[in-house]
Design an enzyme around this catalytic site. Structure first.
Site, PDB file in Angstrom:
ATOM      1  N   VAL B  71       0.834  -1.204   0.000  1.00 50.46           N
ATOM      2  CA  VAL B  71       0.000   0.000   0.000  1.00 50.46           C
ATOM      3  C   VAL B  71       0.871   1.258   0.000  1.00 50.46           C
ATOM      4  O   VAL B  71       0.584   2.220  -0.714  1.00 50.46           O
ATOM      5  CB  VAL B  71      -0.952   0.005   1.220  1.00 50.46           C
ATOM      6  CG1 VAL B  71      -1.666   1.347   1.347  1.00 50.46           C
ATOM      7  CG2 VAL B  71      -1.970  -1.132   1.102  1.00 50.46           C
ATOM      8  N   GLY B  72       1.943   1.236   0.791  1.00 52.25           N
ATOM      9  CA  GLY B  72       2.833   2.401   0.825  1.00 52.25           C
ATOM     10  C   GLY B  72       2.266   3.569   1.611  1.00 52.25           C
ATOM     11  O   GLY B  72       2.422   4.731   1.232  1.00 52.25           O
ATOM     12  N   CYS B 129       7.758  -0.039   8.368  1.00 51.36           N
ATOM     13  CA  CYS B 129       6.985  -0.220   7.143  1.00 51.36           C
ATOM     14  C   CYS B 129       7.926  -0.601   6.001  1.00 51.36           C
ATOM     15  O   CYS B 129       8.846   0.149   5.674  1.00 51.36           O
ATOM     16  CB  CYS B 129       6.218   1.042   6.758  1.00 51.36           C
ATOM     17  SG  CYS B 129       5.242   0.780   5.259  1.00 51.36           S
ATOM     18  N   LYS B 164       6.776   0.012  17.052  1.00 54.02           N
ATOM     19  CA  LYS B 164       6.444  -1.179  16.262  1.00 54.02           C
ATOM     20  C   LYS B 164       7.657  -1.660  15.491  1.00 54.02           C
ATOM     21  O   LYS B 164       8.215  -0.948  14.666  1.00 54.02           O
ATOM     22  CB  LYS B 164       5.302  -0.863  15.301  1.00 54.02           C
ATOM     23  CG  LYS B 164       4.853  -2.088  14.519  1.00 54.02           C
ATOM     24  CD  LYS B 164       3.466  -1.886  13.966  1.00 54.02           C
ATOM     25  CE  LYS B 164       3.051  -3.053  13.092  1.00 54.02           C
ATOM     26  NZ  LYS B 164       1.696  -2.846  12.551  1.00 54.02           N
ATOM     27  N   GLY B 264      -4.770  -8.517  12.045  1.00 53.25           N
ATOM     28  CA  GLY B 264      -4.714  -7.781  10.787  1.00 53.25           C
ATOM     29  C   GLY B 264      -5.382  -8.515   9.645  1.00 53.25           C
ATOM     30  O   GLY B 264      -6.609  -8.545   9.513  1.00 53.25           O
TER      31      GLY B 264
HETATM   32  C1  LIG Z   1      -2.993  -3.996   3.900  1.00 50.00           C
HETATM   33  C2  LIG Z   1      -2.087  -3.787   5.076  1.00 50.00           C
HETATM   34  C3  LIG Z   1      -1.709  -2.485   5.435  1.00 50.00           C
HETATM   35  C4  LIG Z   1      -0.881  -2.265   6.533  1.00 50.00           C
HETATM   36  N1  LIG Z   1      -0.557  -0.979   6.884  1.00 50.00           N
HETATM   37  C5  LIG Z   1       0.184  -0.754   8.002  1.00 50.00           C
HETATM   38  C6  LIG Z   1       0.449   0.571   8.471  1.00 50.00           C
HETATM   39  O1  LIG Z   1      -0.006   1.560   7.878  1.00 50.00           O
HETATM   40  N2  LIG Z   1       1.207   0.737   9.592  1.00 50.00           N
HETATM   41  C7  LIG Z   1       1.701  -0.339  10.295  1.00 50.00           C
HETATM   42  O2  LIG Z   1       2.364  -0.147  11.313  1.00 50.00           O
HETATM   43  N3  LIG Z   1       1.454  -1.601   9.880  1.00 50.00           N
HETATM   44  C8  LIG Z   1       0.711  -1.842   8.762  1.00 50.00           C
HETATM   45  N4  LIG Z   1       0.438  -3.140   8.366  1.00 50.00           N
HETATM   46  C9  LIG Z   1       0.991  -4.262   9.156  1.00 50.00           C
HETATM   47  C10 LIG Z   1      -0.017  -4.804  10.143  1.00 50.00           C
HETATM   48  O3  LIG Z   1      -0.401  -3.816  11.083  1.00 50.00           O
HETATM   49  C11 LIG Z   1       0.532  -6.035  10.892  1.00 50.00           C
HETATM   50  O4  LIG Z   1       1.717  -5.652  11.575  1.00 50.00           O
HETATM   51  C12 LIG Z   1       0.893  -7.179   9.965  1.00 50.00           C
HETATM   52  O5  LIG Z   1      -0.022  -7.262   8.919  1.00 50.00           O
HETATM   53  C13 LIG Z   1       0.964  -8.523  10.703  1.00 50.00           C
HETATM   54  O6  LIG Z   1      -0.277  -8.900  11.253  1.00 50.00           O
HETATM   55  P1  LIG Z   1      -1.340  -9.862  10.518  1.00 50.00           P
HETATM   56  O7  LIG Z   1      -0.617 -11.069  10.035  1.00 50.00           O
HETATM   57  O8  LIG Z   1      -2.387 -10.137  11.526  1.00 50.00           O
HETATM   58  O9  LIG Z   1      -1.876  -9.080   9.344  1.00 50.00           O
HETATM   59  C14 LIG Z   1      -0.397  -3.375   7.276  1.00 50.00           C
HETATM   60  C15 LIG Z   1      -0.782  -4.673   6.906  1.00 50.00           C
HETATM   61  C16 LIG Z   1      -1.621  -4.890   5.836  1.00 50.00           C
HETATM   62  C17 LIG Z   1      -2.011  -6.295   5.500  1.00 50.00           C
END
Ligand SMILES: Cc1cc2nc3c(=O)[nH]c(=O)nc-3n(C[C@H](O)[C@H](O)[C@H](O)COP(=O)(O)O)c2cc1C
Ligand SMILES: Cc1cc2nc3c(=O)[nH]c(=O)nc-3n(C[C@H](O)[C@H](O)[C@H](O)COP(=O)(O)OP(=O)(O)OC[C@H]3O[C@@H](n4cnc5c(N)ncnc54)[C@H](O)[C@@H]3O)c2cc1C
Ligand code: FES
Lengths: 254, 303
Positions: B71-72, B129, B164, B264
């Site tokens: 996503v960025g 990120c 984080k 997530g």
């Molecule tokens: C689509 C998407 C967008 C994400 N955007 C962010 C973000 O903006 N900031 C952040 O700290 N982590 C972001 N993450 C990471 C998640 O917060 C999380 O650390 C990671 O996905 C691992 O957890 P999960 O396996 O339950 O998804 C994003 C993850 C996904 C899938």
């Protein structure tokens, strides 16, 4: 309100090679569904859901109809579900087509972009002309359904094995030489959408297109389904699941 | 009914379940499935000072038991968050965690300063990120830069501060210790693991960004291992995430050492996943004679 649940498939048939037609009983969803919206379907064994457009809504019977093509493993898995089984979906999602009752519409469907055209053309009956294009006769779908709802149909195939030979854009160009519809709707490959959008613009006709993009959540929370759009001269990434899938053609940067 | 409430780095939550940053927006969409006030908290989409457009699509690719995203950090900027999203979230009953992601140390500091004057309950400083060219993981993969940005943010806010961490490092415990030494009140982990998929028909990466972050059940064992190692290395509390999809996963993560958890990618398969986890935790506690969920934190008995 968004709904998620498992709903019963009340009919299923193959309507062309690799193309399936399912009717799903989901009254709580059907009452809120508009043409152009989509459902997000879980495919057993796959992590992400698959977005599929609504092809017809029957609010009285409480059903939705979807028509989809097997493109890869996920849609293949969904196509194996049978009548009587449950399908897990989130719906109704996205913004549908804006309909102008009493006006004249032209709907342009390219291949598997045809199903959502059936839904919008249903709102216009005899006031809609539906131009559909397919590779060849074996891929043609939904022509009888369009006629049954009173639409005028123009069928094109790339190889001329059914209807007229050529692309939908040729047929649209010809039509616009003699008629001036009030609105054009389109769904299909990007090249087709781009051509339809530019013809609509040249002729000063408003145009709505339904777009596809890979999705995660399907509801506007994860921001993965971005598409380049422009509003008030400013370019930005819109999101197909929430801002679309239907967009005014002039806002899309193809 | 077991007591699921937790106090995490001074923040009280009625249960330990928090949707992860970037997967839940600002809660508006999921509030149309169920009341988000049932959740312990929310970690909002990563926020930058100015609005950010994000990367070109495709931004998502499916993987076995998970997904990649690129996503960025598309977001509307800090002002929009504070003026438009925060009041709505504060009208709900859940802890609000602001996830900040500056491209420079100075941007992170300014973000913390802005948010310090708001009603946000906690700041989550994202130094991990993988989808942005500047900042992001560049901070989080090196102890010195992780320490430097934590120090700057710490100096700008008295809110509870959680950092984080990135899993794309040789030793996550070294980074955790570095940010603890600079005054972080907690750490959260893991962010996504850098990955790639290629469409073999076109010989093109599926993601327009070529690479992206892996999350979902596929990363769960890695996340459990990293949470366990980190919880044993620092004395500040840990918020665990990465692949959690069920209440059993949440229990496992808490036994590894997480005091609360984030969910997530599992949301995309099942929008009700966080609620099912909350209900499942309650059931699990009742079945196992656990009165307060916090009792299980870090109780794994390693061989
Ligand atoms: C689509 C998407 C967008 C994400 N955007 C962010 C973000 O903006 N900031 C952040 O700290 N982590 C972001 N993450 C990471 C998640 O917060 C999380 O650390 C990671 O996905 C691992 O957890 P999960 O396996 O339950 O998804 C994003 C993850 C996904 C899938
Ligand atoms: C709003 C919307 C409406 C749609 N309506 C229909 C319809 O009515 N009928 C129909 O046949 N198809 C429709 N599609 C396309 C359909 O979603 C894809 O063909 C399907 O997701 C492919 O999944 P797969 O597992 O078979 O393919 P794979 O290529 O194995 O899928 C891999 C991943 O890419 C995604 N993906 C691949 N192609 C597309 C695509 N074109 N659009 C979005 N995601 C894709 C999949 O969802 C999956 O996450 C629609 C797409 C969108 C976005
Ligand atoms: S798919 Fe999540 S925002 Fe569109």
């Amino acid at each position: 309100m968004y709904k998620q649940g498992k709903y019963q498939i009340i009919s299923k048939k193959a309507i062309a090679k690799g193309i399936y037609d399912m009717e799903i009983y989901c009254p709580e969803i059907a009452v809120q569904t508009e043409c152009g919206q989509f459902v997000h379907i879980s495919a057993d064994g796959f992590f992400l859901r698959r977005p599929i457009s609504v092809c017809a809504v029957d609010k009285v019977r409480g059903t939705l109809r979807i028509v989809f093509e097997v493109r890869g493993n996920g849609t293949d898995k969904i196509s194996q579900l049978n009548k009587g089984e449950l399908i897990d979906m989130i719906a109704p999602l996205g913004n549908g087509f804006k309909v102008f009752p009493g006006k004249k519409a032209v709907c342009v469907g390219g291949g598997i972009g045809t199903p959502p055209m059936l839904a919008v053309a249903a709102e216009y009956g005899a006031d809609a002309t539906v131009i559909c294009g397919f590779r060849s006769a074996s891929a043609v779908i939904l022509q009888d359904d369009l006629k049954a709802q009173g639409n005028r149909t123009i069928l094109c195939t790339d190889d001329g094995t059914a209807g007229r030979k050529g692309f939908v854009t040729d047929a649209l160009k010809e039509l616009l030489e003699t008629e001036k519809p009030d609105v054009i709707y389109a769904c299909g490959p990007d090249v087709m959408l781009r051509a339809v959008a530019s013809m609509a613009k040249e002729n000063g006709i408003s145009c709505q297109v339904s777009l596809e993009e890979r999705m995660g959540c399907g509801v506007g929370a994860c921001l993965v389904c971005a598409c380049k759009a422009v509003k008030n001269g400013e370019e930005y990434f819109a999101h197909v699941c929430k801002d679309g899938p239907v967009f005014p053609a002039e806002e899309v940067m193809f | 009914m077991a007591d699921l409430s937790v106090v995490f780095a001074g923040v009280s939550m009625k249960n330990p379940v928090i949707p992860a940053s970037g997967t839940f927006g600002y809660g508006r969409e999921y509030d149309q499935f169920y009341s988000i006030s049932r959740l312990g908290g929310i970690s909002v989409k990563g926020t930058t000072l100015a609005p950010k457009a994000g990367n070109p699509p495709p931004r998502i690719a499916e993987t076995p038991a998970g997904m990649l995203n690129s996503v960025g950090l598309q977001n509307g900027g800090a002002k929009k968050f504070l003026e438009y999203e925060l009041p709505n979230l504060k009208s709900k009953d859940l802890a609000v965690i602001a996830n900040i992601a500056g491209a420079t140390v100075e941007e992170c500091r300014q973000l913390a300063e802005l948010i310090d004057g708001s009603d946000v309950d906690m700041i989550e400083l994202n130094i991990s990120c993988p989808n942005v060219k500047q900042g992001g993981a560049a901070f989080g993969t090196n102890c010195n830069s992780a320490a430097e940005v934590t120090r700057a943010v710490r100096g700008a806010t008295s809110k509870p501060l959680m950092v984080k961490l990135s899993p794309n490092v040789t030793s996550i415990t070294d980074i955790a210790k570095a940010v603890e030494a600079e005054g972080a009140d907690a750490v959260s982990l893991i962010n996504t693991l850098l990955g790639m998929r290629i469409d073999i028909k076109t010989r093109r990466p599926v993601l327009k960004n070529n690479v992206g972050g892996l999350s979902g059940p596929a990363v769960f064992p890695i996340a459990v291992r990293m949470v366990w190692q980190t919880a044993n290395a620092v004395s500040i509390p840990v918020c665990g995430m990465g692949g959690i999809a069920t209440a059993e996963d949440a229990v496992e993560m808490m036994m590894a050492g997480a005091s609360c958890i984030q969910v997530g990618a599992a949301l995309f398969a099942d929008p009700f996943a966080p609620l099912k986890i909350i209900d499942g935790l309650d059931r699990w506690c009742n079945e196992n004679g656990v009165k307060n969920i916090s009792e299980i934190v870090g109780t794994v008995r390693p061989w």
